[in-house]
Design an enzyme around this catalytic site. Structure first.
Site, PDB file in Angstrom:
ATOM      1  N   GLY A   1      51.148  14.051  55.813  1.00 48.37           N
ATOM      2  CA  GLY A   1      51.322  14.301  57.239  1.00 48.37           C
ATOM      3  C   GLY A   1      52.346  13.372  57.872  1.00 48.37           C
TER       4      GLY A   1
ATOM      5  N   ALA B   1      43.794  15.832  59.142  1.00 39.41           N
ATOM      6  CA  ALA B   1      43.110  16.653  60.145  1.00 39.41           C
ATOM      7  C   ALA B   1      43.774  18.017  60.187  1.00 39.41           C
ATOM      8  CB  ALA B   1      43.185  15.995  61.522  1.00 39.41           C
TER       9      ALA B   1
ATOM     10  N   THR C   1      45.564  19.947  62.575  1.00 41.76           N
ATOM     11  CA  THR C   1      46.184  19.498  63.825  1.00 41.76           C
ATOM     12  C   THR C   1      46.879  20.614  64.613  1.00 41.76           C
ATOM     13  OG1 THR C   1      48.215  18.937  62.648  1.00 41.76           O
ATOM     14  CG2 THR C   1      46.609  17.166  62.928  1.00 41.76           C
TER      15      THR C   1
ATOM     16  N   THR D   1      42.246  11.588  69.352  1.00 40.42           N
ATOM     17  CA  THR D   1      43.289  12.179  70.204  1.00 40.42           C
ATOM     18  C   THR D   1      43.034  12.048  71.700  1.00 40.42           C
ATOM     19  OG1 THR D   1      44.285  14.325  70.760  1.00 40.42           O
ATOM     20  CG2 THR D   1      42.060  14.384  69.944  1.00 40.42           C
ATOM     21  N   ASP D   2      44.122  12.051  72.458  1.00 44.34           N
ATOM     22  CA  ASP D   2      44.033  12.115  73.925  1.00 44.34           C
ATOM     23  C   ASP D   2      43.486  13.465  74.391  1.00 44.34           C
ATOM     24  OD1 ASP D   2      46.368  13.297  72.863  1.00 44.34           O
ATOM     25  OD2 ASP D   2      47.388  13.236  74.806  1.00 44.34           O
TER      26      ASP D   2
ATOM     27  N   TYR E   1      40.313  22.044  69.438  1.00 45.22           N
ATOM     28  CA  TYR E   1      40.786  20.859  68.708  1.00 45.22           C
ATOM     29  C   TYR E   1      40.172  19.591  69.301  1.00 45.22           C
ATOM     30  CZ  TYR E   1      44.137  17.162  67.384  1.00 45.22           C
ATOM     31  OH  TYR E   1      44.717  15.982  66.939  1.00 45.22           O
TER      32      TYR E   1
ATOM     33  N   LYS F   1      37.281  16.905  67.629  1.00 47.20           N
ATOM     34  CA  LYS F   1      37.482  15.454  67.508  1.00 47.20           C
ATOM     35  C   LYS F   1      36.426  14.682  68.306  1.00 47.20           C
ATOM     36  CE  LYS F   1      41.422  14.877  65.126  1.00 47.20           C
ATOM     37  NZ  LYS F   1      41.622  13.930  64.024  1.00 47.20           N
TER      38      LYS F   1
ATOM     39  N   TRP G   1      50.757  12.450  71.277  1.00 48.45           N
ATOM     40  CA  TRP G   1      52.157  12.913  71.243  1.00 48.45           C
ATOM     41  C   TRP G   1      52.958  12.246  70.104  1.00 48.45           C
ATOM     42  CZ3 TRP G   1      54.567  13.669  76.791  1.00 48.45           C
ATOM     43  CH2 TRP G   1      53.683  14.399  77.591  1.00 48.45           C
TER      44      TRP G   1
HETATM   45  N1  LIG Z   1      50.405  14.910  66.053  1.00 52.24           N
HETATM   46  C1  LIG Z   1      49.954  14.454  67.220  1.00 52.24           C
HETATM   47  O1  LIG Z   1      50.627  14.567  68.263  1.00 52.24           O
HETATM   48  C2  LIG Z   1      48.612  13.766  67.300  1.00 52.24           C
HETATM   49  C3  LIG Z   1      48.138  13.355  68.552  1.00 52.24           C
HETATM   50  C4  LIG Z   1      46.897  12.712  68.629  1.00 52.24           C
HETATM   51  C5  LIG Z   1      46.164  12.492  67.476  1.00 52.24           C
HETATM   52  N2  LIG Z   1      46.638  12.913  66.273  1.00 52.24           N
HETATM   53  C6  LIG Z   1      45.830  12.671  65.073  1.00 52.24           C
HETATM   54  O2  LIG Z   1      46.535  11.780  64.231  1.00 52.24           O
HETATM   55  C7  LIG Z   1      46.282  12.091  62.860  1.00 52.24           C
HETATM   56  C8  LIG Z   1      47.599  12.304  62.125  1.00 52.24           C
HETATM   57  O3  LIG Z   1      48.288  13.389  62.744  1.00 52.24           O
HETATM   58  P1  LIG Z   1      49.625  13.985  62.103  1.00 52.24           P
HETATM   59  O4  LIG Z   1      50.447  14.503  63.235  1.00 52.24           O
HETATM   60  O5  LIG Z   1      50.216  13.018  61.134  1.00 52.24           O
HETATM   61  O6  LIG Z   1      49.053  15.247  61.336  1.00 52.24           O
HETATM   62  P2  LIG Z   1      49.836  16.255  60.387  1.00 52.24           P
HETATM   63  O7  LIG Z   1      51.279  15.907  60.267  1.00 52.24           O
HETATM   64  O8  LIG Z   1      49.461  17.631  60.802  1.00 52.24           O
HETATM   65  O9  LIG Z   1      49.174  15.953  58.970  1.00 52.24           O
HETATM   66  C9  LIG Z   1      47.847  16.289  58.752  1.00 52.24           C
HETATM   67  C10 LIG Z   1      47.465  15.851  57.362  1.00 52.24           C
HETATM   68  O10 LIG Z   1      46.122  16.311  57.136  1.00 52.24           O
HETATM   69  C11 LIG Z   1      46.088  16.979  55.897  1.00 52.24           C
HETATM   70  N3  LIG Z   1      45.020  17.968  55.887  1.00 52.24           N
HETATM   71  C12 LIG Z   1      44.929  19.102  56.628  1.00 52.24           C
HETATM   72  N4  LIG Z   1      43.797  19.766  56.299  1.00 52.24           N
HETATM   73  C13 LIG Z   1      43.183  19.026  55.341  1.00 52.24           C
HETATM   74  C14 LIG Z   1      41.986  19.181  54.596  1.00 52.24           C
HETATM   75  N5  LIG Z   1      41.189  20.252  54.743  1.00 52.24           N
HETATM   76  N6  LIG Z   1      41.652  18.231  53.707  1.00 52.24           N
HETATM   77  C15 LIG Z   1      42.459  17.154  53.508  1.00 52.24           C
HETATM   78  N7  LIG Z   1      43.606  16.948  54.170  1.00 52.24           N
HETATM   79  C16 LIG Z   1      43.957  17.884  55.084  1.00 52.24           C
HETATM   80  C17 LIG Z   1      47.453  17.611  55.764  1.00 52.24           C
HETATM   81  O11 LIG Z   1      47.697  17.959  54.432  1.00 52.24           O
HETATM   82  P3  LIG Z   1      48.700  19.198  54.075  1.00 52.24           P
HETATM   83  O12 LIG Z   1      50.049  18.728  54.454  1.00 52.24           O
HETATM   84  O13 LIG Z   1      48.544  19.371  52.607  1.00 52.24           O
HETATM   85  O14 LIG Z   1      48.203  20.362  54.859  1.00 52.24           O
HETATM   86  C18 LIG Z   1      48.333  16.469  56.258  1.00 52.24           C
HETATM   87  O15 LIG Z   1      48.507  15.501  55.257  1.00 52.24           O
HETATM   88  C19 LIG Z   1      45.363  13.323  62.883  1.00 52.24           C
HETATM   89  O16 LIG Z   1      44.028  12.901  62.792  1.00 52.24           O
HETATM   90  C20 LIG Z   1      45.592  13.918  64.248  1.00 52.24           C
HETATM   91  O17 LIG Z   1      44.470  14.654  64.693  1.00 52.24           O
HETATM   92  C21 LIG Z   1      47.853  13.534  66.153  1.00 52.24           C
END
Ligand SMILES: NC(=O)c1ccc[n+]([C@@H]2O[C@H](COP(=O)([O-])OP(=O)(O)OC[C@H]3O[C@@H](n4cnc5c(N)ncnc54)[C@H](OP(=O)(O)O)[C@@H]3O)[C@@H](O)[C@H]2O)c1
Length: 284
Positions: A10, A58, A60, A99-100, A123, A127, A148
């Site tokens: 991710g 997650a 996401t 998350t926010d 979502y 969480k 974000w």
């Molecule tokens: N992106 C944002 O703006 C944001 C904001 C607030 C909080 N967050 C939180 O921060 C964290 C990191 O976010 P990110 O943006 O880096 O997420 P991301 O780029 O969507 O990456 C998600 C990761 O989770 C893995 N995943 C998805 N489904 C899975 C499953 N069933 N079992 C095991 N792994 C799984 C994905 O693997 P694959 O690549 O193989 O699918 C990927 O490695 C998450 O917890 C997210 O909820 C993100």
């Protein structure tokens, strides 16, 4: 430090792998360990016996969660619960990324870690429920709420804006969602520090400062010296399946309590741009 990271393919996970390269790291992608596979989760944690687990995996896709409620809860809530139970059995500490979007956005001053969860999307709900259960299962869990995210190695808001701006003379961006952009290398560094400081409880971790999506886009286009016009619009003009909070600025007080200070988002954006290939100007 022995650390196990879930979600290493991710946006954040890739930076965590870099940040923790000097540690005894077990890096797990979804192919190594699916969060829905309880036996596998237990096996990998029992095998690695980490001091810290960072759960960055997650589901996401915020809009996708609306039509895939079961999947959202299976991964984001039940999956997190399984990791927490395995962490308890192995005697490991856990950082859970949250998350926010678990706030409803009705406040007009930064959300504190102690503010009431009131999610307005599936979502956010998945969480929020995960947070509640994790605090029961592992009283010393560290829940890190962020917002974000942007960075290299996957889709993110600045990458989308740069792509659109390279193709169009004008782009429309919503000006009624205010939050805190967060650069993944800065967050990865903060997470490593929180492990070293043995953090627990709920911590808000974002880059400093806040903006609307429109203000963020203006800065992205300006910093790239692109001629594209950015037009402010309302969320109502661009309806999406999931509702987003109109205001989800996270207070940094809980992070400052650990004497950790994250850089301004404008500074983070400059560093992001410094490593992003310049998009060709329209027509070139
Ligand atoms: N992106 C944002 O703006 C944001 C904001 C607030 C909080 N967050 C939180 O921060 C964290 C990191 O976010 P990110 O943006 O880096 O997420 P991301 O780029 O969507 O990456 C998600 C990761 O989770 C893995 N995943 C998805 N489904 C899975 C499953 N069933 N079992 C095991 N792994 C799984 C994905 O693997 P694959 O690549 O193989 O699918 C990927 O490695 C998450 O917890 C997210 O909820 C993100």
């Amino acid at each position: 430090m022995r650390v196990t990271v879930f979600g290493t393919s991710g946006l954040l996970g890739q930076e965590l792998v870099k940040e923790l390269s000097g540690e005894q790291l077990t890096a797990l992608s979804s192919k190594d360990a699916d969060l829905r596979d309880q036996a596998r989760i237990r096996d990998v944690i029992r095998g690695a016996r980490p001091e810290w687990i960072i759960l960055a995996a997650a589901y996401t896709d915020v809009d996708g969660c609306e039509s895939n409620r079961d999947l959202a809860f299976a991964v984001n809530c039940q999956g997190a619960i399984q990791v927490a139970q395995a962490a308890r059995e192995a005697g490991s500490r856990l950082i859970f990324l949250s998350t926010d979007y678990l706030f409803d956005g009705t406040k007009r001053s930064p959300y504190e870690a102690s503010d009431t969860r009131n999610p307005i999307s599936v979502y956010g709900e998945s969480k929020a429920r995960a947070e509640e259960r994790l605090l029961e299962i592992l009283p010393d869990v560290c829940i890190v709420r962020t917002s974000w995210l942007f960075g290299h190695g996957g889709p993110c808001f600045p990458a989308t804006i740069l792509k659109l701006a390279a193709d169009r003379p004008e782009i429309a961006v919503v000006n009624d969602q205010r939050g805190c952009p967060t650069f993944t290398p800065d967050l990865a560094s903060t997470l490593a520090q929180l492990c070293r400081k043995s953090a627990r409880g709920i911590v808000h971790a974002t880059n400093s400062g806040d903006c609307t999506r429109y203000e963020f886009a203006i800065e992205i286009v300006r910093a790239s010296r692109m001629p594209t016009t950015v037009r402010p619009v309302t969320t109502a003009e661009f309806p999406r399946p999931a509702r987003r909070p109109t205001y989800s600025v996270l207070s940094a007080d809980s992070l400052h309590a650990y004497n950790i200070h994250m850089p301004e988002w404008q500074d983070a954006l400059r560093r992001y741009r410094g490593k992003t290939p310049v998009a060709p100007a329209p027509g070139v």
